[in-house]
Enzyme design. Sequence first.
Site, PDB file in Angstrom:
ATOM      1  N   LYS A  52      14.536 -19.828  56.820  1.00 27.38           N
ATOM      2  CA  LYS A  52      13.350 -19.445  56.026  1.00 27.38           C
ATOM      3  C   LYS A  52      12.313 -20.574  56.054  1.00 27.38           C
ATOM      4  O   LYS A  52      12.206 -21.262  57.069  1.00 27.38           O
ATOM      5  CB  LYS A  52      13.775 -19.051  54.606  1.00 27.38           C
ATOM      6  CG  LYS A  52      14.879 -17.981  54.632  1.00 27.38           C
ATOM      7  CD  LYS A  52      15.133 -17.324  53.315  1.00 27.38           C
ATOM      8  CE  LYS A  52      16.242 -16.275  53.474  1.00 27.38           C
ATOM      9  NZ  LYS A  52      16.524 -15.544  52.259  1.00 27.38           N
ATOM     10  N   HIS A 112      12.666  -8.786  57.966  1.00 29.68           N
ATOM     11  CA  HIS A 112      13.353  -9.373  56.808  1.00 29.68           C
ATOM     12  C   HIS A 112      12.717  -8.847  55.525  1.00 29.68           C
ATOM     13  O   HIS A 112      11.493  -8.647  55.475  1.00 29.68           O
ATOM     14  CB  HIS A 112      13.268 -10.901  56.870  1.00 29.68           C
ATOM     15  CG  HIS A 112      14.208 -11.550  55.888  1.00 29.68           C
ATOM     16  ND1 HIS A 112      13.909 -11.662  54.552  1.00 29.68           N
ATOM     17  CD2 HIS A 112      15.449 -12.062  56.050  1.00 29.68           C
ATOM     18  CE1 HIS A 112      14.934 -12.244  53.933  1.00 29.68           C
ATOM     19  NE2 HIS A 112      15.877 -12.495  54.823  1.00 29.68           N
ATOM     20  N   GLY A 142      19.669 -14.793  47.936  1.00 23.30           N
ATOM     21  CA  GLY A 142      19.286 -15.987  47.197  1.00 23.30           C
ATOM     22  C   GLY A 142      19.612 -15.934  45.714  1.00 23.30           C
ATOM     23  O   GLY A 142      19.165 -16.785  44.943  1.00 23.30           O
ATOM     24  N   SER A 200      23.651 -14.100  49.992  1.00 20.54           N
ATOM     25  CA  SER A 200      24.572 -15.021  49.318  1.00 20.54           C
ATOM     26  C   SER A 200      25.929 -15.108  50.006  1.00 20.54           C
ATOM     27  O   SER A 200      26.960 -15.258  49.346  1.00 20.54           O
ATOM     28  CB  SER A 200      24.735 -14.630  47.842  1.00 20.54           C
ATOM     29  OG  SER A 200      23.485 -14.716  47.166  1.00 20.54           O
ATOM     30  N   GLY A 205      20.633 -19.651  52.468  1.00 19.69           N
ATOM     31  CA  GLY A 205      20.887 -20.954  51.839  1.00 19.69           C
ATOM     32  C   GLY A 205      22.000 -21.766  52.481  1.00 19.69           C
ATOM     33  O   GLY A 205      21.826 -22.962  52.759  1.00 19.69           O
TER      34      GLY A 205
END
Length: 251
Positions: A11, A96, A174, A214, A236
Site C-alpha cells: 500500500k 483493490h 486492516g 488481516s 500489514g
Amino acid sequence: MRKKIVAGNWKMNTTVAEGVALAKAVAAKSAEVPANVGLIVAPPFTHLVSVAEALKGSKVELSAQNCADKAKGAYTGEVAADMLVSAGCQWTILGHSERRQYYGETDAKLVDKVRLALDNGLGVILCVGEMLEERKAGRHFAVVTEQTENVLFHFSAEDMAKIVIAYEPVWAIGTGETATAEQAEEIHACIRKVLEGKFGKEVADNTTILYGGSCKPSNAKELFAQPDIDGGLIGGASLKADDFIEIGKSF
Ligand code: 13P
C-alpha cells in the site's frame, strides 16, 4: 494444478530506502518458502525500479498496485501498463477495495485496466470483496459474484491463465478482524463456481484465488488449509519480512 501464491501489498507505506531494505530482507529469506509457493511484493510506483534490482536472483516477483486504464498520453499522474513492465513488474494488482472506495474505480474501468495489463504481458491480481453493510444484508455472495462477472466475463479462458483473484472482504482489511476460514472458503468456492459456469471446470480448477484481510502468521495456516484458498494477499503483515515469509511457509 493451480499455483499457490503469497503476495504482499505494501500500500502507501515505506520510503524508497525502506522499501529496498524490506525487499532485500524478503529476497534473502525467500528460499525458506517451499518451491511450489510463489512470492510477490507490490511496492508503491516510486520503488519499482529499485525493488526490481533488490529482488534479482531471488524467486520473488514484482507487482504494481494499480495501472492506468489508458495506454499512454495526456493523463497526468497515471502510470501505464507498459511502463510497469519496463520498470521490471511481472504483475499488477487491480480493483483493490481502497481504489474502488476512495478513487472511484468501477468494474467498467477495471475491464480496460485488465485488458491493458494482459496485452502488455502482466499478470493480474484482481480484487473483489463485499463491504460490511453488504455482508450484514446477506448480499456477500451476490456482490462478489457481480464483481467477478462484471470484469472477468469480458475475458477468455486463455486470459484466465494470467489472472489471479483475491477475495478481500472490506470489513476484514486492516481491522484485525479476519474472515473465519469457513467464511472465506464459502466465498472462494462460490467464485470458483462462477468461473466454472463461464469458462469450464478446467479453468476454474486452475485459477488461483487468494484471501486477503488481516491475514497473518497466526491465522494463515487455517485459511490456506481450505480447499479453495490458494494463498493470501497480505497488507500489514507484508511490511515485516519475517511475518511475510512465515505466511509463505503456512501451506
Ligand atoms: P491487511 O492484511 O492489512 O488487512 O490488508 C489486506 C489487504 O488489503 C491486502 O491487499
